[in-house]
Each structure stands twice: as C-alpha cells, then as structure tokens.
Design a protein around this motif. Structure first.
Motif, PDB file in Angstrom:
ATOM      1  N   ASP A   1      31.459   3.614 -11.910  1.00 23.95           N
ATOM      2  CA  ASP A   1      32.079   3.218 -10.635  1.00 23.95           C
ATOM      3  C   ASP A   1      33.055   2.059 -10.844  1.00 23.95           C
ATOM      4  O   ASP A   1      34.167   2.060 -10.295  1.00 23.95           O
ATOM      5  N   ILE A   2      32.636   1.051 -11.629  1.00 23.94           N
ATOM      6  CA  ILE A   2      33.508  -0.088 -11.915  1.00 23.94           C
ATOM      7  C   ILE A   2      34.769   0.381 -12.635  1.00 23.94           C
ATOM      8  O   ILE A   2      35.883  -0.066 -12.333  1.00 23.94           O
ATOM      9  N   ALA A   3      34.597   1.308 -13.597  1.00 19.70           N
ATOM     10  CA  ALA A   3      35.739   1.818 -14.355  1.00 19.70           C
ATOM     11  C   ALA A   3      36.722   2.554 -13.442  1.00 19.70           C
ATOM     12  O   ALA A   3      37.950   2.395 -13.570  1.00 19.70           O
ATOM     13  N   HIS A   4      36.207   3.366 -12.518  1.00 16.90           N
ATOM     14  CA  HIS A   4      37.087   4.107 -11.605  1.00 16.90           C
ATOM     15  C   HIS A   4      37.880   3.149 -10.714  1.00 16.90           C
ATOM     16  O   HIS A   4      39.074   3.368 -10.466  1.00 16.90           O
ATOM     17  N   VAL A   5      37.234   2.082 -10.236  1.00 16.30           N
ATOM     18  CA  VAL A   5      37.948   1.094  -9.425  1.00 16.30           C
ATOM     19  C   VAL A   5      38.984   0.369 -10.277  1.00 16.30           C
ATOM     20  O   VAL A   5      40.131   0.155  -9.851  1.00 16.30           O
ATOM     21  N   ALA A   6      38.605   0.010 -11.507  1.00 14.37           N
ATOM     22  CA  ALA A   6      39.508  -0.725 -12.403  1.00 14.37           C
ATOM     23  C   ALA A   6      40.727   0.110 -12.786  1.00 14.37           C
ATOM     24  O   ALA A   6      41.783  -0.445 -13.132  1.00 14.37           O
ATOM     25  N   ALA A   7      40.601   1.429 -12.734  1.00 14.12           N
ATOM     26  CA  ALA A   7      41.707   2.305 -13.125  1.00 14.12           C
ATOM     27  C   ALA A   7      42.761   2.439 -12.033  1.00 14.12           C
ATOM     28  O   ALA A   7      43.863   2.945 -12.289  1.00 14.12           O
ATOM     29  N   LYS A   8      42.451   1.990 -10.823  1.00 13.95           N
ATOM     30  CA  LYS A   8      43.408   2.084  -9.726  1.00 13.95           C
ATOM     31  C   LYS A   8      44.488   1.015  -9.858  1.00 13.95           C
ATOM     32  O   LYS A   8      44.256  -0.046 -10.420  1.00 13.95           O
ATOM     33  N   ASP A   9      45.659   1.302  -9.306  1.00 12.60           N
ATOM     34  CA  ASP A   9      46.785   0.379  -9.443  1.00 12.60           C
ATOM     35  C   ASP A   9      46.512  -0.965  -8.781  1.00 12.60           C
ATOM     36  O   ASP A   9      46.850  -2.014  -9.323  1.00 12.60           O
ATOM     37  N   ASP A  10      45.922  -0.946  -7.608  1.00  8.68           N
ATOM     38  CA  ASP A  10      45.684  -2.191  -6.866  1.00  8.68           C
ATOM     39  C   ASP A  10      44.185  -2.357  -6.662  1.00  8.68           C
ATOM     40  O   ASP A  10      43.585  -1.704  -5.805  1.00  8.68           O
ATOM     41  N   ASN A  11      43.569  -3.231  -7.455  1.00 11.23           N
ATOM     42  CA  ASN A  11      42.120  -3.404  -7.365  1.00 11.23           C
ATOM     43  C   ASN A  11      41.756  -4.857  -7.683  1.00 11.23           C
ATOM     44  O   ASN A  11      42.611  -5.657  -8.073  1.00 11.23           O
ATOM     45  N   ILE A  12      40.487  -5.192  -7.532  1.00  8.47           N
ATOM     46  CA  ILE A  12      40.059  -6.589  -7.682  1.00  8.47           C
ATOM     47  C   ILE A  12      39.837  -6.979  -9.135  1.00  8.47           C
ATOM     48  O   ILE A  12      39.654  -8.164  -9.432  1.00  8.47           O
ATOM     49  N   PHE A  13      39.847  -6.027 -10.059  1.00  9.57           N
ATOM     50  CA  PHE A  13      39.518  -6.337 -11.447  1.00  9.57           C
ATOM     51  C   PHE A  13      40.781  -6.634 -12.254  1.00  9.57           C
ATOM     52  O   PHE A  13      41.697  -5.816 -12.334  1.00  9.57           O
ATOM     53  N   SER A  14      40.809  -7.819 -12.850  1.00 10.61           N
ATOM     54  CA  SER A  14      41.988  -8.302 -13.575  1.00 10.61           C
ATOM     55  C   SER A  14      42.110  -7.659 -14.949  1.00 10.61           C
ATOM     56  O   SER A  14      41.223  -6.907 -15.403  1.00 10.61           O
ATOM     57  N   LEU A  15      43.208  -7.980 -15.619  1.00 10.19           N
ATOM     58  CA  LEU A  15      43.408  -7.563 -17.007  1.00 10.19           C
ATOM     59  C   LEU A  15      42.217  -7.993 -17.864  1.00 10.19           C
ATOM     60  O   LEU A  15      41.682  -7.206 -18.647  1.00 10.19           O
ATOM     61  N   ASP A  16      41.792  -9.246 -17.708  1.00  8.97           N
ATOM     62  CA  ASP A  16      40.674  -9.751 -18.507  1.00  8.97           C
ATOM     63  C   ASP A  16      39.377  -9.019 -18.193  1.00  8.97           C
ATOM     64  O   ASP A  16      38.546  -8.794 -19.076  1.00  8.97           O
ATOM     65  N   ASP A  17      39.194  -8.627 -16.922  1.00  7.91           N
ATOM     66  CA  ASP A  17      38.009  -7.859 -16.544  1.00  7.91           C
ATOM     67  C   ASP A  17      37.999  -6.495 -17.228  1.00  7.91           C
ATOM     68  O   ASP A  17      36.952  -6.038 -17.711  1.00  7.91           O
ATOM     69  N   ARG A  18      39.153  -5.846 -17.269  1.00  7.70           N
ATOM     70  CA  ARG A  18      39.223  -4.507 -17.868  1.00  7.70           C
ATOM     71  C   ARG A  18      38.990  -4.578 -19.373  1.00  7.70           C
ATOM     72  O   ARG A  18      38.339  -3.707 -19.958  1.00  7.70           O
ATOM     73  N   MET A  19      39.512  -5.631 -20.010  1.00  7.33           N
ATOM     74  CA  MET A  19      39.263  -5.816 -21.440  1.00  7.33           C
ATOM     75  C   MET A  19      37.770  -6.012 -21.705  1.00  7.33           C
ATOM     76  O   MET A  19      37.189  -5.392 -22.601  1.00  7.33           O
TER      77      MET A  19
END
Length: 653
Positions: free
Chosen positions: A408-426
């Motif tokens: 679920d976190i990954a799907h949200v992070a994959a969206k263009d506009d979301n709360i997870f930053s570059l550092d969060d995705r890394m």
C-alpha cells in the motif's frame, strides 16, 4: 616508525651537558616502534634534543610520503605528496604518530629547482641549495648536481591542531559561519591528486538524499553482521586505528549524528556543536563532550538518548502491526542472517520514530517527538490513511510492515503527488530489500515494491534499486536458474529507461539525467540486455579500429570496456591492456583494470592474476580485487589465488 631505516641517532641532554650515543637499538615491527637505550637516565623535566637520521623509500603506497604521477598529453610527470591519516606520518619520518599526542613542526624540503613545494603553512624562506658529499638525502655522487639545480624551502612552524584540509573555499565560509570559528591556519591549498577522486559542491547533487545511499545504507549493511563493532571502541594501540575507525565507524557515526540533528532540529544541533568545538578547541575530546554541548543547546538529556547508539554494536528493526486504535511497534536487533533470538541481545535503543501520516483534513502530518525507549509500545493512528515510520529515512534502523501495508505504501509512493518524499522512497526500497534478503519478509514482496516504483523519475531512487538488485544477484551467484530469472526481471525493468534516455550525453542536461542514463545502461548491460550489449561492443570495436577511445562518453567508459571484454576475447582483452599501459585519464586506467577482470576465458583469467601479481602498481591491486570478486567466473579462483599468494599481496599494501 613504519618502513623506515634508521641510520643515525644521538641524544643531547641539556642537564648532562653531553651528547649520548645509543648503546642498543631494538625495532618492534608489529608495534612500529624503535627503542633506543642511551645508557644514562635523564633528570625528570629536563630538556633533551633527539637527533634522528633515516632512509625511507618513496613508493606508491598512498600512505605517508608517497610518489604519484600525472599523465597529460602523453607525458608522465611525477610528484610526491602526503597522506598521514590516521597513523601514516610514521611512514614519512620517525615520530610519535597518534591522535592523543600533538606537536608543532618545522618543515624543510629540498627539491629540484622548478618544482613547487607546498605545506600547510606559508613559506618562510626559499634559497638555492648545493648538496655536499655525505648528505644522507643524496646516495650517489651523480645526484649532487650544481648550484641552481636544487633549492631548500623552509616553512613556518605549524600549530598544534591539524585540521582536515580536504575542503574547498566554497564550504569554508559556511563552516566558519555555522560553527562561529575562523579557519585557524594562515593559508589553505586545495589541490587535485591524480590518485584520488575530487568532489564538487553543487546543490543539484542532492547531497543530503545521497547520504542515504552512500553512508546510511552502507552503515546498516555492515552493522547487520554478527562481526560488527560499536562506534566507540577501545584502541589500546595506535597501530589498530584503521581496524577500529573503519568504514563502519565513520558511516554509522555520521548516520547517528544525522539522526540526532533531525530529531533535535539542525539549528539547535549546530549550536550544540559550536559550544562543543569552542570548549575543546585545539584539544582532544570524547563523545560525551559533544553530547554535553548539544544538551546545553537543547535542554535534553542527549547522553542518555545516544548512549546505546555509540557504545553498542548493531541497530534495531521496528516491527509494525496494526491494531483497532492504531499501531503496535516492537524493536529487536536486526541481523543480516535473519531473526535469531539467541543472538538478539537485550539492547534497548532510544528511537525517534518520526511518524508521517495524513490528518483529518487530508494534509500530511509529521510527529517527530515520539521516542520508543522500551521494547514495544502502542500509538494511536488512523491506519485507514497512508502512514510511514522513519519519515525522511533519518533514523538508523529498518522498518518491517505487513506485506499488504508495505505494498500500500509503495502504491501511494508511486503516484505523482503524494506525501512520501524522495528520501522516503529510497528508504522504502532499502528496507524492503534488506528485510527480504535477511528473511524477515518475502523477497517476492520486496521485488513487487520495485516493480510498483518502475515509473520513478528520480536517479537516487533508481540508484537504490540498482544497488539492491546487484547485491541480490551477487548473493545467488552460483544459482544459475535464479540468476536467469533475476536478469530477466532487470532487463524488463530497465528496458523502457534505456529506450527513453538513449546513449547520448547532452552538454547542458541535468546531472540527474546523466547519472540515471549511466546507471540504467550499466544495469542493463550486466543483465545481458542484447541491444545494450551490442551497442557498447560496437562502440568499443570502432574505437579500437581507429585507435581513439575518446568517442566513448566518459560516463560509459567503465561499462563499455567491461562489456567489450566480457562478451569478447583476446582482441578486446589486449586492447584494454594497452589502454592501461598509457591511460589518458585515471578513470580510463581504472576502467581498464576492471575490464581485465571481467574475462571468462580461463587462460585470460590466469593472465590477469599474473598481471596483478607482477605488473600492477601497489595502489591498483584493490581495483583488480574489486573486479575479480565482481566476476562470478573468477570468485573462487580469486579466493584460491589470495590464499596461495597472501604474503606477496599483503607485502605490496
């Protein structure tokens, strides 16, 4: 003293009024010390002058006072320079070379006229010098020369503190402003050394985010091993400094300080550092001195918060389970070999959880005040909306979610506009892959996270993905069926990026695009992407025919050489060998070494090993070891070679 031959020693005692000659001289190779016995005791607190004359080989060891070279327009120029950290000054001249001991130095250099002499202090005087018979620095009469051929340069006395000078003038004013301390020396020389890399300070490099890949993830990888050690460890002998202050110590220490700075706020953290530096200026210190400075600036008990992070080995994994009211979190030590209650000691870390969530208004909300300082605890949270622990990936720990929550976190992070930053995705990529490889979760789930993020545009996220996929392939290196499946996954993952980015580097393109193109081409080539392999082989073949390799983009030099040799034969091997003999740039030379190690033919493998042993420069041995261990066809051969030639290889280092 290390690798120094002592030629003469005497001791002039002011109180005795005479010069003493040593009655015995014993050299301790392991302790790198020489013990001189002068036969007479010196009165306490009296002054004495120890006169030592010695011989030392100017080699290419990259330690002490060493020799290097620079290739320009086909001409090789030689120069000598110093690298004294952490205890290599004893390789240049006899001295008490330990962090706890400090002294001033009056440096004098004798050199050829026309050369440039530099030290960390200004020049006091520079005059012609005529060597005389008996000068220890000149072994044969043919070196004596004439007036005008040699010069002697004397430098001002150095201060007791030695500050690291590998910074540029761009950052020096920033440091002075941040820490409220002026640079303490009268001058600063910034030089490019051909044998080392040189960084540039540019905002578009996203240095804070890159820290996650370069330092934090490396620290966690090393500290996850049962053979790890604490940041703060006893060092009974200065010769053990490199063993204690290794890559783990530096990377983890930097990561822990970054975590602390993010928790207390960078401004208050820097205020604390300034207080600490001013109190300990020109002196030695211990970690508690720094905690006291930050405590004074923040009003928090920093020593209690940081104690287990620096005095204990390992780091925690936070297991997150969802409850009716929110989440339940538990901390345990993370081990790369997987959960093991027998090896998981009872350490309890004080952990800033940094919980990122969405509030009732649909806005992102960061709670950076929560500290988990017990084994487990519950926190109220609306789990129907996206959330993530360790927001910004500032904490020195891993986070384990349930498979459904992770996806679920990954799907949200994959969206263009979301709360997870570059550092969060890394951090999401690094955590999921590390937990999967260690057996805390399914690897298939971690690979699904990567697949979900395949539309990612940021280079640093792809660098995280690439590093983890390469590590995974390296783990299963002798399982050909698994390797085939992983390479298929990699080819499908990187193919769209290769098609979009192409092989051409544009002059004014963003640095992220340049780095991303190089990364995806390297990964695709390593996975056997047919089009990429063919493109690189043709490029190398064309350059070989023309005897001009300048057409290869600098960023693709390494992957082009390696791909040509790996998928080629004797012709390509001899070509990179010729490049190594006269490299146009350091990058070209190092790339040629790696390429020589990429061979799969048994005869060429043996030739590379012989070259390593006989022809490779001391400072280049590490590149051959890097290349040979990266080649699945040479790993076991390298291990056997190392066992059989340990004495010879270690003698070169």
């Amino acid at each position: 003293m290390a690798e120094i031959s002592l030629q003469y020693a005497s001791l002039f005692s002011e109180s005795l009024g005479e010069t003493l000659q040593p009655s015995s001289q014993v050299f301790n190779a392991d302790g790198e010390r020489v013990v001189l016995n002068f036969g007479k005791p010196l009165p306490a607190k009296s002054k004495a002058l120890l006169d030592l004359r010695f011989k030392c080989v100017l080699n290419a060891s990259l330690q002490g006072y060493f020799k290097s070279s620079w290739n320009h327009d086909g001409k090789t120029t030689y120069y000598a320079l110093t690298q004294f950290e952490p205890i290599a000054a004893r390789r240049a001249f006899p001295c008490w070379d330990e962090p706890a001991l400090k002294a001033t130095f009056d440096v004098t250099m004798i050199s050829r006229v026309g050369g440039i002499n530099l030290s960390n202090m200004p020049i006091l005087s520079e005059q012609p010098y005529l060597p005389e018979e008996g000068d220890l620095i000149f072994e044969t009469s043919e070196n004596l020369g004439v007036v005008g051929e040699w010069k002697i340069t004397r430098f001002e006395t150095s201060p007791i503190a030695k500050y690291v000078l590998d910074v540029t003038t761009q950052v020096m004013p920033i440091y002075e402003q941040l820490f409220d301390i002026d640079y303490p020396l009268p001058k600063l020389d910034t030089l490019i050394v051909d044998d080392f890399d040189v960084d540039r300070i540019l905002p578009e490099w996203k240095v804070d985010s890159e820290f996650i890949n370069i330092f934090l993830n490396d620290a966690l990888g090393l500290d996850a091993k049962p053979s790890s050690h604490p940041i703060e460890a006893d060092c009974p002998d200065a010769s053990q400094t490199l063993q204690v202050f290794d890559a783990l110590s530096y990377a983890k220490a930097a990561s822990v300080l970054r975590m602390l700075a993010k928790y207390v706020g960078e401004q208050r953290f820097l205020e604390g550092v300034t207080l600490y530096l001013n109190k300990r200026l020109y002196g030695n210190s211990v970690s508690r001195d720094l905690w006291e400075g930050v405590s004074e600036a923040t009003g928090l008990d920093i020593a209690r918060l940081m104690d287990n992070w620096v005095t204990k080995m390992g780091f925690p994994v936070i297991t997150v389970t969802e409850t009716a009211q929110g989440i339940h979190v538990r901390q345990d030590r993370f081990l790369e070999e997987g959960p093991n209650t027998e090896k998981q000691d009872q350490i309890i870390w004080s952990i800033p959880l940094n919980i990122l969530s969405v509030n009732s208004d649909g806005q992102s909300e960061l709670n950076s005040n929560i500290i988990l300082d017990g084994r487990e605890s519950d926190f109220c949270l609306d789990t129907k909306t996206p959330f993530k622990l360790n927001a910004g990936t500032t904490g020195v720990y891993r986070v384990l979610y349930t498979p459904d929550r992770l996806l679920d976190i990954a799907h949200v992070a994959a969206k263009d506009d979301n709360i997870f930053s570059l550092d969060d995705r890394m951090g999401l990529v690094h955590d999921s892959m590390a937990l999967g490889m260690a057996g805390y979760s399914q690897l298939s789930t971690a690979l699904s996270v990567i697949d979900i993020l395949r539309q990612e545009n940021e280079y640093l996220v792809w660098a995280s993905i690439s590093a983890n996929l390469s590590k995974l392939v390296s783990i299963f290196w002798e399982h050909s069926q698994i390797i085939d499946h992983l390479n298929t996954f990699r080819r499908n993952l990187y193919d769209p990026l290769v098609r979009r980015l192409g092989f051409e580097y544009l002059k004014d393109e963003p640095v992220d695009i340049t780095l991303l193109r190089t990364n995806v081409i390297e990964q695709a080539a390593a996975a056997g992407h047919a089009r990429v392999v063919e493109e690189l082989r043709e490029l190398f073949a064309d350059c070989t025919r023309r005897k001009d390799y300048s057409r290869i983009p600098a960023d693709l030099t390494k992957v082009t050489y390696i791909t040509a040799v790996r998928h080629g034969g004797r012709l390509e091997y001899e070509a990179v060998k010729r490049i190594l003999k006269k490299p146009k740039t350091p990058t070209s030379g190092i790339s040629a070494m790696h390429a020589m190690c990429a061979v799969e033919d048994r005869i060429l493998i043996q030739e590379t090993l012989e070259f390593l042993l006989i022809d490779a420069r001391d400072q280049d041995v590490i590149y051959f070891f890097e290349g040979l261990q990266a080649n699945h066809k040479t790993r076991r051969t390298l291990l056997q070679f190392f066992r059989e030639n340990y004495d010879l290889v270690s003698a070169e280092q």
